[in-house]
Motif scaffolding. Sequence first.
Motif, PDB file in Angstrom:
ATOM      1  N   LEU A  14      49.127  39.249  25.244  1.00 27.19           N
ATOM      2  CA  LEU A  14      48.809  39.832  24.045  1.00 27.19           C
ATOM      3  C   LEU A  14      47.903  41.138  24.431  1.00 27.19           C
ATOM      4  O   LEU A  14      47.500  41.735  23.649  1.00 27.19           O
ATOM      5  N   GLY A  15      47.238  41.135  25.696  1.00 28.45           N
ATOM      6  CA  GLY A  15      46.346  41.933  26.030  1.00 28.45           C
ATOM      7  C   GLY A  15      45.152  41.243  26.596  1.00 28.45           C
ATOM      8  O   GLY A  15      44.922  40.231  26.608  1.00 28.45           O
ATOM      9  N   GLU A  16      44.362  41.955  27.521  1.00 29.66           N
ATOM     10  CA  GLU A  16      43.340  41.424  28.412  1.00 29.66           C
ATOM     11  C   GLU A  16      42.170  41.103  27.733  1.00 29.66           C
ATOM     12  O   GLU A  16      41.492  39.869  27.728  1.00 29.66           O
ATOM     13  N   SER A  17      41.805  42.008  26.694  1.00 31.71           N
ATOM     14  CA  SER A  17      40.753  41.882  25.746  1.00 31.71           C
ATOM     15  C   SER A  17      41.075  40.381  24.902  1.00 31.71           C
ATOM     16  O   SER A  17      40.105  39.607  24.739  1.00 31.71           O
ATOM     17  N   GLU A  18      42.231  40.515  24.383  1.00 31.82           N
ATOM     18  CA  GLU A  18      42.613  39.387  23.542  1.00 31.82           C
ATOM     19  C   GLU A  18      42.698  37.919  24.465  1.00 31.82           C
ATOM     20  O   GLU A  18      42.033  37.180  23.634  1.00 31.82           O
ATOM     21  N   ALA A  19      42.926  38.064  25.658  1.00 34.95           N
ATOM     22  CA  ALA A  19      43.084  36.858  26.353  1.00 34.95           C
ATOM     23  C   ALA A  19      41.423  36.291  26.573  1.00 34.95           C
ATOM     24  O   ALA A  19      41.383  35.242  26.568  1.00 34.95           O
ATOM     25  N   ARG A  20      40.688  37.335  26.763  1.00 37.53           N
ATOM     26  CA  ARG A  20      39.374  37.116  26.888  1.00 37.53           C
ATOM     27  C   ARG A  20      38.646  36.413  25.733  1.00 37.53           C
ATOM     28  O   ARG A  20      37.990  35.562  25.584  1.00 37.53           O
ATOM     29  N   HIS A  21      39.325  37.172  24.615  1.00 32.76           N
ATOM     30  CA  HIS A  21      38.707  36.382  23.124  1.00 32.76           C
ATOM     31  C   HIS A  21      39.268  35.061  22.762  1.00 32.76           C
ATOM     32  O   HIS A  21      38.608  34.232  22.135  1.00 32.76           O
TER      33      HIS A  21
ATOM     34  N   ARG B 224      25.365  34.766  26.226  1.00 36.80           N
ATOM     35  CA  ARG B 224      25.044  33.636  27.085  1.00 36.80           C
ATOM     36  C   ARG B 224      25.989  32.353  26.686  1.00 36.80           C
ATOM     37  O   ARG B 224      25.884  31.198  26.998  1.00 36.80           O
ATOM     38  N   TYR B 225      26.929  32.582  25.623  1.00 33.97           N
ATOM     39  CA  TYR B 225      27.950  31.786  25.435  1.00 33.97           C
ATOM     40  C   TYR B 225      28.963  31.400  26.522  1.00 33.97           C
ATOM     41  O   TYR B 225      29.485  32.221  27.024  1.00 33.97           O
ATOM     42  N   PRO B 226      29.224  30.205  26.805  1.00 31.50           N
ATOM     43  CA  PRO B 226      30.280  29.903  27.717  1.00 31.50           C
ATOM     44  C   PRO B 226      31.605  30.397  27.003  1.00 31.50           C
ATOM     45  O   PRO B 226      31.739  30.364  25.721  1.00 31.50           O
ATOM     46  N   ARG B 227      32.519  30.902  27.834  1.00 30.60           N
ATOM     47  CA  ARG B 227      33.860  31.614  27.259  1.00 30.60           C
ATOM     48  C   ARG B 227      34.287  30.739  26.311  1.00 30.60           C
ATOM     49  O   ARG B 227      34.764  31.376  25.148  1.00 30.60           O
ATOM     50  N   ARG B 228      34.520  29.646  26.356  1.00 28.79           N
ATOM     51  CA  ARG B 228      35.721  28.694  25.842  1.00 28.79           C
ATOM     52  C   ARG B 228      34.881  28.447  24.427  1.00 28.79           C
ATOM     53  O   ARG B 228      35.495  28.614  23.025  1.00 28.79           O
ATOM     54  N   GLU B 229      33.537  28.257  24.327  1.00 22.59           N
ATOM     55  CA  GLU B 229      32.705  28.069  23.330  1.00 22.59           C
ATOM     56  C   GLU B 229      32.522  29.112  22.386  1.00 22.59           C
ATOM     57  O   GLU B 229      32.896  29.143  21.155  1.00 22.59           O
TER      58      GLU B 229
ATOM     59  N   GLN C  40      33.148  45.968  19.585  1.00 24.84           N
ATOM     60  CA  GLN C  40      33.326  45.630  20.968  1.00 24.84           C
ATOM     61  C   GLN C  40      31.842  45.284  21.558  1.00 24.84           C
ATOM     62  O   GLN C  40      31.936  44.331  22.576  1.00 24.84           O
ATOM     63  N   ALA C  41      30.867  45.912  21.184  1.00 26.80           N
ATOM     64  CA  ALA C  41      29.699  45.690  21.717  1.00 26.80           C
ATOM     65  C   ALA C  41      29.371  44.117  21.130  1.00 26.80           C
ATOM     66  O   ALA C  41      28.621  43.438  21.797  1.00 26.80           O
ATOM     67  N   ILE C  42      29.529  43.935  20.024  1.00 26.14           N
ATOM     68  CA  ILE C  42      29.303  42.662  19.262  1.00 26.14           C
ATOM     69  C   ILE C  42      29.886  41.424  20.255  1.00 26.14           C
ATOM     70  O   ILE C  42      29.159  40.344  20.564  1.00 26.14           O
ATOM     71  N   VAL C  43      31.220  41.449  20.540  1.00 27.56           N
ATOM     72  CA  VAL C  43      31.755  40.513  21.390  1.00 27.56           C
ATOM     73  C   VAL C  43      31.559  40.698  22.738  1.00 27.56           C
ATOM     74  O   VAL C  43      31.753  39.583  23.422  1.00 27.56           O
ATOM     75  N   GLY C  44      31.001  41.809  23.233  1.00 26.59           N
ATOM     76  CA  GLY C  44      30.665  41.759  24.747  1.00 26.59           C
ATOM     77  C   GLY C  44      31.618  42.350  25.511  1.00 26.59           C
ATOM     78  O   GLY C  44      31.639  42.375  26.724  1.00 26.59           O
ATOM     79  N   ASP C  45      32.768  43.118  24.939  1.00 23.56           N
ATOM     80  CA  ASP C  45      33.660  43.866  25.768  1.00 23.56           C
ATOM     81  C   ASP C  45      32.902  45.108  26.360  1.00 23.56           C
ATOM     82  O   ASP C  45      33.143  45.389  27.476  1.00 23.56           O
ATOM     83  N   VAL C  46      32.162  45.705  25.610  1.00 25.94           N
ATOM     84  CA  VAL C  46      31.335  46.501  26.183  1.00 25.94           C
ATOM     85  C   VAL C  46      29.732  46.352  26.352  1.00 25.94           C
ATOM     86  O   VAL C  46      29.197  45.559  25.251  1.00 25.94           O
ATOM     87  N   SER C  47      28.977  46.429  27.430  1.00 24.59           N
ATOM     88  CA  SER C  47      27.679  46.005  27.691  1.00 24.59           C
ATOM     89  C   SER C  47      26.602  47.027  26.795  1.00 24.59           C
ATOM     90  O   SER C  47      27.065  48.411  27.460  1.00 24.59           O
TER      91      SER C  47
END
Lengths: 335, 258
Positions: free
Chosen positions: A222-229, B68-73, B46-53
């Motif tokens: 799906l894309g790298e960001s999508e996988a991260r999300h 501070r959230y674990p990835r999966r949570e 992107q900034a909200i979800v943390g893709d860019v700092s």
Amino acid sequence: MKPAGFIVGLALATLLAFMAALVFGAIRLGPVAVLGALLHTGTASSKTTLIVEAIRLPRAVLTLLVGAVLAISGAAMQGLFRNPLADPSLIGVTAGASAGASLAIVFGGALAGWAGLSLVSMAAFAGGGLAVLLVYVLATRASGTSVATMLLAGIAISALAGALTSLLEFYATNDMLRRISLWQMGGLEGANWSRVTVLAVVAGGVLVGLPMLARALNALLLGESEARHLGFAVGRVKYVLIGLVALGVGVSVALAGAITFVGLVVPHIVRLAIGPDHRRLLPASALAGACLLLVADTLARTVIAPTELPVGLLTSVLGAPFFILLLRGTRDYAL
Amino acid sequence: MTLEIDQLTVGPAGHERLVDVSLRVAPGELLAVIGANGAGKSSLLQAIVGDVSPVAGRVVFAGRAMDRYPRRERAMRVGVLAQASPLAFPFSVRDVVALARSPHGTGRRVDCEIVEAAAQATDIVALLDRAYTRLSGGEKQRVQLARVLAQVWRAEDAGTRLLLLDEPVAALDIGHQSLVMHTLRRVAATGAAVVFVAHDVSLAAAHADTMLALADGASVACGPPAAVVTAETMTRLYAAETRIITHPTTGTPVVLHG
């Protein structure tokens, strides 16, 4: 096609191909005699037992493992690069191994190897590993490893390694040139139990490790960001995957030369049959790769016996028409 | 509050993509982000979800800093729809939507039900067994939206949930635009906060509770649609002559050209 049925069929075909690899050869053995030799029932003659145990069995196991590792690595690379045209050689491992092997052939002379592995094999593995490491370092920034940059760096490093190989070929004597060229076509005639042991350890890691990343690979499509999300540790998945592929393909290439086609086309064939879900694609590719290489190697040994054809030639001749047939028959395969 | 953003700045000094943006989104709230191309709308998501700092400021989600959230949570609570997804392998639509359930581990039966429900909400039930690669642009967009919805579908999986959608209706026809907006309202009603980027200001004004207008990365106006959608703000945002009228039945602002 039903994925479960396809995978069971592949497993049976692989088993048959494995038996065929033991039965057929310069000297033809009966299936019963082969089974007798394998199971030590005492019914097989000592000659049959010797041929099976010392020659055909290690070669068949090596072939099976090389085919499985190349195909599963190809499937994983196509997923990681989100590109159906990717193959394991894309990260430089094959070209690097080729340069390493050529170096050993030209300068190694009569130097002996170690633990049943020839100097050429070890140089090939070192060359392949070095190439992947360079590609990885080139594509890694503080922000992470860019898959797109890796693809381009892979092309650059492969070109450099190819130039080195060409230079060596230019200065090589006729005999060396022939050995380099034969090595590049790939071959499994060097099989022995110590090689099988080395590959079995590595292949075990690859064949268990890569399927554990199947869900992450699905998400990565799906894309790298999508996988991260979706909660996957994309950075870690990437380096584990590249490490496993480099190790597996590096050792395969070192022991059996550059066998083309298996890593690129077998995953395609499987994807056309059962779809792109890596949870099924990875194990099915491993089986299909093993099966194809076993059949190809058996033919390579028998078509003009006692002379052997290069196995890479047979994999292409066997696989390409099958692939073309599948391509013509599907609608959904838009690249 | 589901989402609290304080003085968020993104990008190197002199080339900021976001400048000093602050924002509050409550559970159940639909917030529309409007602005010209390159105004920083996608950068905000992107900034909200943390893709860019961010270089300054902070993002707090459900009382905890987002990073501070674990990835999966985080994946169980925050769904993100990008403008385009590069999927080039022939997954079935059902498989694409089902990928959303990866972080949950709620079991096959529940996941199948959620995939069906999300497909219904985005009108892709008829497409479920088709190959994704053979869909039209608008159909692909609805599939991706269904995937993101399925990721945060149930309140009992996660509690506080957030949807970040970059132009969720850009490629859709009027009928599906309206369907998607009503679906977002329904999802918000289960307690999720929804932040979406929109180019159709009238549509956004008709459905959003709050609107945020961005120009050159900075917040120009933020508040209820009637307060944000004014001729002045439109000129400031888009450098275009517009006329604002009031919708005859709903009373929301409608933007006309010229």
